[in-house]
Design a protein around this motif. Structure first.
Motif, PDB file in Angstrom:
ATOM      1  N   ARG A  88       0.867  -1.167   0.000  1.00 46.54           N
ATOM      2  CA  ARG A  88       0.000   0.000   0.000  1.00 46.54           C
ATOM      3  C   ARG A  88       0.905   1.218   0.000  1.00 46.54           C
ATOM      4  O   ARG A  88       1.897   1.262   0.729  1.00 46.54           O
ATOM      5  N   CYS A  90       1.196   5.735  -0.658  1.00 47.91           N
ATOM      6  CA  CYS A  90       0.695   7.049  -1.031  1.00 47.91           C
ATOM      7  C   CYS A  90       1.401   7.472  -2.316  1.00 47.91           C
ATOM      8  O   CYS A  90       2.278   6.768  -2.815  1.00 47.91           O
ATOM      9  N   SER A 135      -0.799   5.931   3.896  1.00 48.74           N
ATOM     10  CA  SER A 135      -0.954   4.517   3.534  1.00 48.74           C
ATOM     11  C   SER A 135      -0.960   3.602   4.758  1.00 48.74           C
ATOM     12  O   SER A 135      -0.902   2.386   4.612  1.00 48.74           O
TER      13      SER A 135
END
Length: 222
Positions: A88, A90, A135
């Motif tokens: 995950r 950003c 994230s």
């Protein structure tokens, strides 16, 4: 009807199938987007997941091979292995005004370096471009949070019924050191983990000291 045995085809409770499209850098090529739009127009459900993937749901068994072929022909990367680590992440630098580092290069290296690496239970990874942690890299099995002089490393976080924040392991200087930490953590999880137990269970049971002993040349206080 017997289940379809095709890599990438995920059986669903209602007898249909799904496929999961992975985006290691959380960027989508035009060609993949066009195929996803076509599939949505044909009545399939296109669902962005909380893990930053896209699932195509409601595929009839006789059409699942065709859907997979169309997506892969467009360049889509489908989740086919039980152990695939798409971080995950950003957007990071240069897009976010808060970001201290790029996030896509490290996310891509993690995805390529550890595909197929065995683990006793699911293991989630995240990369954040700054300590704001959009994230959730500080609340996941293994998270790398960019700071000016490297990446802070967080371990043992998780969500679920009993969420817990990650514990700060220390600081690494760059991407190579981050990959070395992940390699050591996965090996540690394989050695001490258990099926159906998240890495948080290992950290709670053993603490960080045994792992720190193997990483003393890589991780420093931070």
């Amino acid at each position: 009807m017997a289940e379809v045995k095709i890599p990438g085809a995920i059986p669903q409770k209602d007898g249909s199938y799904a496929v999961s499209v992975e985006f290691p850098q959380l960027t989508m090529a035009k060609e993949v987007l066009l195929v996803l739009a076509e599939l949505a127009g044909e009545g399939l459900v296109v669902h962005p997941t909380t893990a930053q993937k896209v699932m195509v749901l409601g595929i009839e068994p006789e059409k699942v091979s065709q859907v997979i072929e169309r997506l892969e022909s467009a360049g889509a990367q489908l989740r086919k292995a039980a152990t695939s680590f798409q971080p995950r992440t950003c957007v990071g630098a240069p897009f976010c005004k808060l970001a201290l580092k790029e996030t896509f290069p490290l996310a891509q290296r993690i995805y390529e370096s550890f595909k197929g690496h065995p683990v006793p239970h699911k293991f989630k990874v995240a990369v954040s471009g700054c300590p704001a942690c959009c994230s959730w890299a500080n609340n996941i099995d293994l998270g790398f949070v960019a700071v000016r002089n490297g990446y802070k490393v967080y371990l043992g976080g998780k969500g679920g019924y009993k969420p817990r924040p990650g514990l700060l392991l220390g600081l690494v200087e760059g991407e190579d050191e981050a990959l070395g930490v992940m390699d050591a953590v996965l090996k540690f999880f394989n050695e001490h983990g258990r099926p159906k137990r998240r890495f948080a269970w290992v950290v709670e049971k053993m603490g960080l000291e045994p792992l720190m002993a193997t990483l003393k040349e890589t991780v420093r206080e931070g």
